[in-house]
Structure formats: C-alpha cells, structure tokens
Design an enzyme around this catalytic site. Structure first.
Site, PDB file in Angstrom:
ATOM      1  N   HIS A 218       0.835  -1.204   0.000  1.00 37.04           N
ATOM      2  CA  HIS A 218       0.000   0.000   0.000  1.00 37.04           C
ATOM      3  C   HIS A 218       0.868   1.251   0.000  1.00 37.04           C
ATOM      4  CE1 HIS A 218      -3.631  -2.316   0.725  1.00 37.04           C
ATOM      5  NE2 HIS A 218      -4.307  -1.209   0.531  1.00 37.04           N
TER       6      HIS A 218
ATOM      7  N   LYS B 252     -10.036  -8.259   7.914  1.00 39.18           N
ATOM      8  CA  LYS B 252     -10.717  -8.573   9.170  1.00 39.18           C
ATOM      9  C   LYS B 252     -10.558  -7.406  10.119  1.00 39.18           C
ATOM     10  CE  LYS B 252      -6.965 -11.033  11.603  1.00 39.18           C
ATOM     11  NZ  LYS B 252      -6.962 -10.612  13.014  1.00 39.18           N
TER      12      LYS B 252
HETATM   13  S1  SF4 Z   1      -6.895 -16.877  13.596  1.00 38.24           S
HETATM   14 FE1  SF4 Z   1      -5.348 -16.280  15.075  1.00 38.24          FE
HETATM   15  S2  SF4 Z   1      -3.407 -16.499  14.036  1.00 38.24           S
HETATM   16 FE2  SF4 Z   1      -5.006 -16.472  12.478  1.00 38.24          FE
HETATM   17  S3  SF4 Z   1      -5.196 -14.335  11.833  1.00 38.24           S
HETATM   18 FE3  SF4 Z   1      -6.667 -14.661  13.487  1.00 38.24          FE
HETATM   19  S4  SF4 Z   1      -5.563 -14.057  15.360  1.00 38.24           S
HETATM   20 FE4  SF4 Z   1      -4.049 -14.365  13.751  1.00 38.24          FE
END
Ligand code: SF4
Lengths: 279, 188
Positions: B39, B104
């Site tokens: 980015h 996320k």
């Molecule tokens: S599941 Fe756990 S290790 Fe995987 S991205 Fe999410 S916080 Fe990170």
C-alpha cells in the site's frame, strides 16, 4: 542418566510444527460445535461454520489452518535424570523449527523489532524450560499468531483491588481487543507470581484442554462468571455481533508478594494450536 | 444461514448499492492482494504522478499475506489480515474508484466516511479460515513488488470467495451495530 539424542528432539519438533499448524485439537472443535448450537446471530453462525469447515480442510489436506503460522513458543519440562547428547536442547529445538517451517510450507513471521528484517526461518523460537524430577523430557509447542498476542495485557494491581479488580481487568482487555484477535477466543489469565511469572501462567492456562476447570472451586467459579460476562459483551464471532465471544476462560494462579497482585491476560484466537511430545 | 449474494468483479456501483451490512456475499472474478508495504509503495507511486501496478477502478483489494504454496498449488493458506493498518491509504484508493476491500477487524471513521462518499464497501472474511479460502483461489500471479515476499501484489482469480458486508455505502457499521444488538446486561 537417560540419554536423548539431540537429533531426535529436532525431528520431533519438526513434526510438531507441521502437525500443530494443520490439526486443530478436538477440544477446540467440540467447543466450536457447542457454540454453533447456541449462537443466535446468523452472521455469527456463518463465521463459526466456516471455522469448523476450515479445520476439516486443513487437517485433510495438511494445509495450515491459518496463514499466520505464528511465533514458535515452547514449554519444556526437563527431568533431572535426562542428558541430551550430541548437541544442546536449545539448538535442537531451533533446528527443528527451521526444518518444520521450511518443509511444512509454513509462513516465516519473525523479524527484527526495528529494521523489520525477516530472520527467514521463523527462528528464534521462545523456549521456557522447567526443571523437574525424573527421566522424561516433555515438549509442548504452541505457535502464536500476532493478531491475538497483540491484544494481550498485563497489570500490576494493588492487593486491595482484589477479585473485582482482576475481573474488571480481564473484561476490559477482551472488550478493547474487540474483533482483532479473531473471536471466538480463549482467555488465559495468570494471577499472582511476579511480573514475568504472571505472563507465563497466562500462557500455561491457554494450554489446558479448552473448557477444563481450575481445580480450586473458587477460581473455577470465577472462570465461569468471567466467561458469562465476556459473552454478554456482544462482540461475537469475528467481532460482527453475537453471543460467542469466548469459548473458555482459564485462570492459573501462583502465590505473590504481600505488596502486589500481578494479573496477565493472554488472548488466544480460535486457531488454538498446540502439540506435545514426551520423550 | 442468510441468503448468499453473488458478486462478480470488477464491481459496478450498481453491484454494491444494494448491499447492506450483515449480507453474506460470494465473490467470483479477479481480486488484487496487498498489505502494508505494498500500500505504501502504491500510494508513493500515485503521489509521484506515476501509474500504479494496477488500475484500482472498480476493483477489489484483499488484505492477505499467504503461506508459501506447496508444490503444484497456486497459493498457500490465505486468510485475511487486520485491516485498520491499511486505513491511512484506503480513502485515497476509494477516491480513485476502488469499490471494495476485504480483511478482518473494524475500520476507522475516515474509511467509513470515504466509503459513503465514493461508494465503496468493506467486506470481512473469516480470520483464520485460511485453508478454506485458499481452496476458493483458483489462480494467483505476482504482478508487482516481488521483493516483498508474502506482501507482494498478486492478481488472484477467486470463485465463491466467502465474505460478510461490514460497512455499506450508507456508512453503517456491522461491528458497532452487531455488538449493540447482542449485548446483555449482567448485574455484578
Ligand atoms: S486466527 Fe489467530 S493467528 Fe489467524 S489471523 Fe486470526 S488471530 Fe491471527
């Protein structure tokens, strides 16, 4: 003296690195399935179903369940009658991590804190060694993703803060973490000891079978109460709202100094990976 | 499970206008991957008046740093990374016509405002569902910044990539609304 070849340790560590990253424990999967039944948010249910399906694919195809294959953390118990031959314990483990992350096509996520230059082989691992009696060597491997580790916190509370202070700190930590540690999470709490001991207690708490109770009824009750309160926060799977924010709260304790009350909260995402081997 | 809305990339404004927070979508088509370092470089390029590695108009950017592919596979495990680290760059890209980002975690106010202004959406993929998502990625090719390793920009072709609408063009936010909705009071 019982002799253990360092090459044997390296081999076992290598295998554990790959297995831990591709096989989610049954205890976690069972808890996820329970949560799926209880979750009332449709989006939350979609998220949990994807996590369960993901675990199946990862196991069937030996693919890492998460692309963040983590910091390699080891908890080792070394019996006093064990002698490691043809190399040191430290080097044997580091070598196993190098081989496991290379041969397992795992991501290398370790870098210099300032230059951010990647070490290229996911070493150095962090190794905690406990010296115990006997002629066994127990190695627990727990890769830890950055997302959830970053949300962990420690507090040196005043003794007067008591149980209420401990609970408030745990809840505040989970609430501040929100969506970042990929809920549903497991909350490891270390109460007592010193500054660093409380952090290790919290890490050890995460290694208990998910949902197991603290043997002391008073702490077991606290675990249950905290779980209820955390799931009432509404954060939900992936932070999108719902009743499943945590799968379990585990508290491990240790006596502390008359002047202090250390509390550490180590947050673990649903990719709660660990493997152990006893040699 | 709610109904799944199928999306085909590149996205038109009309494709995302009807999307609302909480909708479950499956994306098919070309998507670009980029995270922090990519980015920064892209924005620097645009600032210098040069052409970025791809035209963001109508496109989707997926925030991901996959594991190395096993021999014979197009990509390794490829779940989303935390989006807020890209917040400083996202409004600029939305202004240039970027239609959707996938990652996320919650976005900042500025990004939510920019999505409203320039018509964009933010989609959440399940963090940690990296093996499942990798199966939905059918092609992957590094198109820029190869030296960044997992952070290089890849053009990927996805089929039924699963995601959830977390911010829509009305400026609604599923993170805060979802939490409010499912919160319950427990007396101390
Ligand atoms: S599941 Fe756990 S290790 Fe995987 S991205 Fe999410 S916080 Fe990170």
């Amino acid at each position: 003296m019982r002799r253990i070849e360092s090459a044997e340790i390296t081999e076992q560590v290598k295998t554990m690195c790959i297995q831990a990253n591709t096989e989610l424990g049954k205890d976690v999967v069972d808890k996820l399935e329970d949560a799926l039944k209880k979750e009332t948010s449709p989006v939350g249910c979609d998220v949990i179903s994807q996590i369960i399906e993901n675990a199946d694919i990862a196991r069937d195809e030996t693919l890492p369940m998460c692309q963040d294959t983590g910091f390699a953390v080891f908890l080792v118990e070394l019996g006093s009658n064990v002698e490691i031959v043809n190399g040191s314990l430290e080097n044997a483990i580091q070598e196993g991590v190098r081989a496991g992350y290379r041969e397992g096509y795992l991501r290398k996520s370790i870098c210099d804190p300032l230059s951010r230059e990647n070490t290229g082989d996911n070493t150095p691992a962090v190794i905690h060694v406990k010296l115990i009696e006997g002629d066994k060597l127990k190695i627990v491997f727990a890769p830890k993703g950055g997302g959830s580790e970053n949300m962990s916190r420690i507090a040196m509370l005043k003794p007067a803060d008591g149980l209420t202070g401990i609970k408030d700190f745990v809840i505040e930590t989970v609430e501040r973490a929100g969506a970042n540690p990929c809920p549903p999470i497991i909350v490891g709490v270390g109460v007592g000891g010193t500054f660093e001991k409380s952090a290790i207690l919290a890490k050890e708490a995460l290694l208990r079978p998910v949902g197991s109770k603290n043997p002391n009824p008073r702490w077991a009750e606290t675990e249950e109460d905290l779980l209820k309160r955390i799931n009432a926060l509404g954060i939900g799977p992936m932070g999108l709202g719902g009743r499943t924010t945590a799968l379990a709260v585990h508290i491990n304790t240790h006596p502390c100094h008359i002047a202090s009350l250390p509390v550490a909260v180590n947050i673990q995402c649903h990719a709660a990976r660990h493997k152990e081997v006893v040699l | 499970m709610s109904n799944v809305i199928k999306l085909k990339t590149p996205l038109q404004v009309s494709d995302i206008e009807a999307l609302r927070i909480g909708d479950i979508v499956h994306i098919t088509g070309t998507v670009y991957t980029a995270r922090d370092a990519a980015h920064k470089r892209m924005i620097d390029t645009i600032d210098r008046g040069e052409t970025p590695p791809f035209d963001v108009k109508g496109q989707v950017i997926y925030y991901v740093g996959p594991t190395p592919p096993k021999p014979g596979k197009v990509i390794g495990s490829a779940g989303p990374t935390t989006s807020y680290r890209m917040d400083p760059y996202t409004p600029r890209l939305l202004d240039l016509g970027l239609r959707a980002t996938i990652g996320k975690g919650q976005r900042g106010k500025d990004v939510i405002e920019a999505m409203k202004e320039f018509k964009g959406v933010y989609l959440v993929a399940v963090g940690g569902a990296a093996a499942l998502i990798s199966k939905r990625i059918k092609e992957a090719e590094i198109i820029a910044y190869e030296d960044l390793g997992p952070e290089a920009i890849r053009r990927i072709y996805v089929e039924d990539f699963p995601a959830i609408v977390a911010n829509d063009i009305l400026g609604e936010d599923l993170f805060s609304q979802g939490k409010e909705k499912y919160k319950t009071q427990i007396p101390r």
